[in-house]
Design a protein around this motif. Structure first.
Motif, PDB file in Angstrom:
ATOM      1  N   MET A 149       0.801  -1.224   0.000  1.00  0.00           N
ATOM      2  CA  MET A 149       0.000   0.000   0.000  1.00  0.00           C
ATOM      3  C   MET A 149       0.835   1.276   0.000  1.00  0.00           C
ATOM      4  N   HIS A 150       1.925   1.306   0.742  1.00  0.00           N
ATOM      5  CA  HIS A 150       2.758   2.509   0.839  1.00  0.00           C
ATOM      6  C   HIS A 150       4.150   2.291   0.260  1.00  0.00           C
ATOM      7  N   GLY A 151       4.286   1.311  -0.601  1.00  0.00           N
ATOM      8  CA  GLY A 151       5.577   1.054  -1.228  1.00  0.00           C
ATOM      9  C   GLY A 151       6.644   0.655  -0.227  1.00  0.00           C
ATOM     10  N   ARG A 152       7.782   1.304  -0.314  1.00  0.00           N
ATOM     11  CA  ARG A 152       8.934   0.959   0.526  1.00  0.00           C
ATOM     12  C   ARG A 152       8.641   1.118   2.013  1.00  0.00           C
ATOM     13  N   LEU A 153       7.837   2.114   2.375  1.00  0.00           N
ATOM     14  CA  LEU A 153       7.564   2.373   3.797  1.00  0.00           C
ATOM     15  C   LEU A 153       6.749   1.248   4.429  1.00  0.00           C
ATOM     16  N   SER A 154       5.757   0.721   3.712  1.00  0.00           N
ATOM     17  CA  SER A 154       4.982  -0.386   4.270  1.00  0.00           C
ATOM     18  C   SER A 154       5.758  -1.701   4.170  1.00  0.00           C
ATOM     19  N   LEU A 155       6.603  -1.839   3.155  1.00  0.00           N
ATOM     20  CA  LEU A 155       7.453  -3.034   3.073  1.00  0.00           C
ATOM     21  C   LEU A 155       8.396  -3.109   4.269  1.00  0.00           C
ATOM     22  N   LEU A 156       8.994  -1.984   4.628  1.00  0.00           N
ATOM     23  CA  LEU A 156       9.894  -1.958   5.786  1.00  0.00           C
ATOM     24  C   LEU A 156       9.134  -2.230   7.082  1.00  0.00           C
ATOM     25  N   ALA A 157       7.941  -1.646   7.219  1.00  0.00           N
ATOM     26  CA  ALA A 157       7.140  -1.881   8.423  1.00  0.00           C
ATOM     27  C   ALA A 157       6.721  -3.345   8.518  1.00  0.00           C
TER      28      ALA A 157
END
Length: 173
Positions: A149-157
């Motif tokens: 959903m938020h690209g890299r930021l949600s992948l990291l989370a």
């Protein structure tokens, strides 16, 4: 009661986050400025209705753990997974995403994917386009959609949540 309470807390925090105002992201700079409310709000509230729907569906599918473990043990597991993933997210945000990671209960959701994958057996199997699949593929698809959903930021989370789930599974603490 724990899964229901968590779902209601996520819904309420998400509604507050979607109203506007200050973003819920747990940014190290915001915490340094004394906005400690983000430490509580960021792991609970999503920022869009789509995320809230997907997260709610995942929470609903993970309620099986509360039935198997009991409310006390499940609540403790959720609390430890949330705290551990929040610590991992704070460290990751400081190193890789100074603006903060995607807000929401990514930590606890993806920490619960670890026992879901390892402990919950599939109920039904089927073939789709020559692939042997089972009923768990739909839960994984919801998780993948939320993860992107938020690209890299949600992948990291989400990665921090998976790491917290693996640490809990290995009885690291």
């Amino acid at each position: 009661p724990v899964a229901r309470g968590l779902a209601m807390a996520v819904g309420c925090a998400s509604a507050v986050g979607m109203r506007g105002g200050a973003p819920l992201a747990l940014a190290p700079a915001a915490v340094a400025r004394g906005q400690l409310w983000r430490v509580v709000a960021a792991p609970l509230g999503f920022t869009s209705a789509g995320e809230t729907l997907l997260g709610g569906l995942l929470l609903y599918s993970f309620r099986v753990f509360e039935r198997h473990l009991g409310s006390g043990l499940f609540g403790g597991q959720v609390l430890v997974a949330t705290a551990l993933s929040a610590a991992l997210q704070a460290g990751t945000a400081a190193l890789l995403a100074p603006g903060g990671l995607a807000p929401g209960p990514y930590g606890v959701l993806y920490a619960l994917f670890v026992p879901y994958m390892l402990d919950i057996p599939p109920v039904s199997h089927f073939k789709f386009m020559g692939l042997d699949l089972n009923d768990k593929v739909f839960t994984y698809a919801l998780g993948l959609q939320l993860l992107l959903m938020h690209g890299r930021l949600s992948l990291l989370a989400g990665a921090c949540g998976l790491a917290a789930g693996v640490l809990l599974r290995c009885n690291f603490l």
